[in-house]
Scaffold this motif. Structure first.
Motif, PDB file in Angstrom:
ATOM      1  N   PHE A 209      51.880  39.446  42.969  1.00 39.91           N
ATOM      2  CA  PHE A 209      50.803  39.431  43.838  1.00 39.91           C
ATOM      3  C   PHE A 209      49.777  40.745  43.886  1.00 39.91           C
ATOM      4  O   PHE A 209      48.868  40.756  44.245  1.00 39.91           O
ATOM      5  N   LEU A 210      50.491  41.650  42.979  1.00 39.09           N
ATOM      6  CA  LEU A 210      49.789  42.845  42.545  1.00 39.09           C
ATOM      7  C   LEU A 210      48.805  42.678  41.177  1.00 39.09           C
ATOM      8  O   LEU A 210      48.177  43.604  40.965  1.00 39.09           O
ATOM      9  N   PHE A 211      49.052  41.478  40.581  1.00 40.45           N
ATOM     10  CA  PHE A 211      48.218  41.500  39.123  1.00 40.45           C
ATOM     11  C   PHE A 211      46.787  41.776  39.764  1.00 40.45           C
ATOM     12  O   PHE A 211      46.172  42.578  38.853  1.00 40.45           O
ATOM     13  N   GLN A 212      46.385  41.002  40.399  1.00 42.60           N
ATOM     14  CA  GLN A 212      44.933  41.039  40.830  1.00 42.60           C
ATOM     15  C   GLN A 212      44.515  42.301  41.374  1.00 42.60           C
ATOM     16  O   GLN A 212      43.220  43.114  40.926  1.00 42.60           O
ATOM     17  N   PRO A 213      45.298  42.859  42.644  1.00 40.74           N
ATOM     18  CA  PRO A 213      44.697  43.991  43.289  1.00 40.74           C
ATOM     19  C   PRO A 213      44.995  45.531  41.987  1.00 40.74           C
ATOM     20  O   PRO A 213      44.219  46.323  42.306  1.00 40.74           O
ATOM     21  N   SER A 214      45.882  45.133  41.129  1.00 42.67           N
ATOM     22  CA  SER A 214      45.680  46.197  40.110  1.00 42.67           C
ATOM     23  C   SER A 214      44.676  46.695  39.385  1.00 42.67           C
ATOM     24  O   SER A 214      44.472  47.783  38.913  1.00 42.67           O
ATOM     25  N   VAL A 215      43.960  45.535  38.982  1.00 41.52           N
ATOM     26  CA  VAL A 215      42.573  45.643  38.355  1.00 41.52           C
ATOM     27  C   VAL A 215      41.530  46.774  39.233  1.00 41.52           C
ATOM     28  O   VAL A 215      41.258  47.959  38.681  1.00 41.52           O
ATOM     29  N   ALA A 216      41.747  46.717  40.774  1.00 45.26           N
ATOM     30  CA  ALA A 216      40.882  47.492  41.659  1.00 45.26           C
ATOM     31  C   ALA A 216      41.344  48.744  41.578  1.00 45.26           C
ATOM     32  O   ALA A 216      40.695  49.926  41.604  1.00 45.26           O
TER      33      ALA A 216
END
Length: 454
Positions: A209-216
């Motif tokens: 679930f951190l794939f997307q937040p890691s971009v931010a």
């Protein structure tokens, strides 16, 4: 790794790229069309992209100089795609209004309201920790890996303080269009759908679930570093040297960690037996470690090694049952482990416990057949050894699981006949003939009983 999350992330990044290219550079409608198409592909990969219905207009607000009405018009195609996706999803699978009461599938069902949100705050802090220092990693964070917390917990209070600071920062810098505020919103929006706040996702958290937040998170760090350099504290050469000093060790360590972690994913058995050391508090992780050992037991041709694997599996299953005593997956596989040790009575006891939890589990068809065959063989062996009382017990146990076993009824009748319980013998042989009217030995047995008055 989860391919759907990775594809979703890639398509969402392409969505933003082509949208911003359309707005800031080309003004060509084909770039907007490609962006919308990428958004469709992102939603088809994973529903995580639904958060971008809010994040896309926020991105346009922070990064472009477009007016509010223009932002709404540019966002409209994405909103329509999201609405269409939700409609098709409801049409295909319906709306499930049934409340999930099993804690393995609803991690906060046993928690009070305050415990739920205190634990959620701890989970949010854990996500930030993994972004900063992704170690240790594990595939499983299910029930009891993260025990319920309350608001007296120091780390819960720290997480609350940290997230309040983030909220305050966004509020104070929203009108300024501070890119750091956008990063926080992108992070929060990406994590929201998988946070268990809006709806149950089946687990407290997951690293994927951190794939997307890691971009931010990465953009946030880069922008912080840019601002540090922009203060003029370092000249260009000093900036380059310091960047090199920081990045090279980080890249080397990250590559090493990634290679080591990939080796763990070479098979389910390696993954389960490695990650249970990290997820030792999880009922599921302990159960799957036991399952891995059963698989290794079945593959091994060394009798001693097979026994060791089965015994070690039982240790993990016992640990799992200490965490959740009615976890049916544990009970079913614990019975399998006992069966590998030829401990039929223990396997039966565990499976009967599982049967009380879920009597309709389809695995009982296989397990009942095993119990019937095992008790039948033990009954025959006891009969050969003239231990007819033990033979009767085992044959009756066998028939409990396979009541249509013709030979089982016949041999049970023979055991009763041998200890002169003729009424019971007669009943068994009559049952034998009822199942197979052509059974000659049963017919002869009844004739022998007639001769002595039964």
């Amino acid at each position: 790794m989860s391919a759907d999350e990775i594809f979703s992330l890639l398509f969402l990044l392409l969505t933003l790229y082509f949208m911003l290219k359309h707005v800031l550079i080309s003004k060509k409608s084909r770039h907007l069309g490609i962006s919308v198409l990428c958004y469709i592909m992102a939603l088809l990969s994973k529903e995580n992209g639904l958060a971008f219905v809010i994040l896309i207009p926020l991105t346009l607000y922070f990064i472009t100089k477009e007016k509010f009405i223009v932002i709404l018009k540019l966002s409209a195609p994405y909103v329509m795609v999201a609405v269409a996706y939700i409609a098709v999803r409801i049409l295909m699978i319906g709306i499930n209004n049934n409340e999930v009461t099993e804690v393995m599938d609803n991690p906060y069902v046993l928690a009070s309201l305050s415990e739920k949100y205190a634990t959620l705050l701890l989970v949010f802090l854990k996500y930030i920790q993994l972004l900063i220092f992704p170690h240790p990693l594990t595939y499983d964070y299910s029930f009891n890996q993260i025990p319920y917390r309350n608001f007296s917990d120091m780390w819960v209070l720290f997480s609350l303080f940290l997230h309040l600071l983030m909220v305050i920062f966004v509020v104070l810098n929203f009108k300024k269009k501070d890119i750091l505020a956008w990063c926080i919103l992108l992070y929060a929006g990406s994590i929201f759908l998988v946070s268990n706040i809006a709806f149950n996702i089946g687990a407290p958290m997951a690293e994927r679930f951190l794939f997307q937040p890691s971009v931010a998170f990465v953009i946030f760090l880069v922008e912080l570093w840019r601002r540090f350099v922009a203060r003029g504290l370092l000249n260009y050469q000093g900036f380059s040297s310091l960047t090199f000093i920081i990045l090279i060790p980080a890249i080397i360590i990250s590559c090493y960690a990634a290679i080591k972690r990939n080796q763990v994913w070479q098979s389910d058995e390696v993954l389960f037996l490695t990650d249970v050391k990290t997820s030792y508090g999880s009922a599921r992780a302990n159960t799957y470690a036991g399952v891995a050992l059963i698989r290794l037991c079945d593959r091994s041709k060394n009798p001693q090694l097979k026994q060791d694997y089965a015994l070690d599996a039982l240790d993990y299953f016992r640990r799992s049952l200490q965490i959740k005593s009615d976890y049916i997956t544990t009970l079913l596989n614990m019975g399998v482990a006992y069966s590998r040790l030829d401990s039929v009575e223990e396997a039966e006891a565990v499976w009967n416990h599982a049967r009380a939890v879920n009597p309709n589990d389809k695995n009982f068809i296989v397990y009942d057949r095993y119990l019937a065959e095992s008790f039948y063989k033990q009954g025959l062996k006891a009969g050969v050894n003239k231990d007819f009382q033990v033979a009767i017990i085992n044959l009756e146990n066998s028939l409990e699981y396979e009541p249509v076993n013709v030979e089982g009824w016949y041999n049970l009748g023979g055991a009763y006949y041998s200890i002169k319980q003729y009424t019971e013998a007669k009943s068994c042989w009559e049952k034998t003939l009822q199942l197979n009217p052509k059974h000659e030995q049963a017919a002869l047995g009844l004739e022998a009983l007639l001769e002595i008055g039964y």
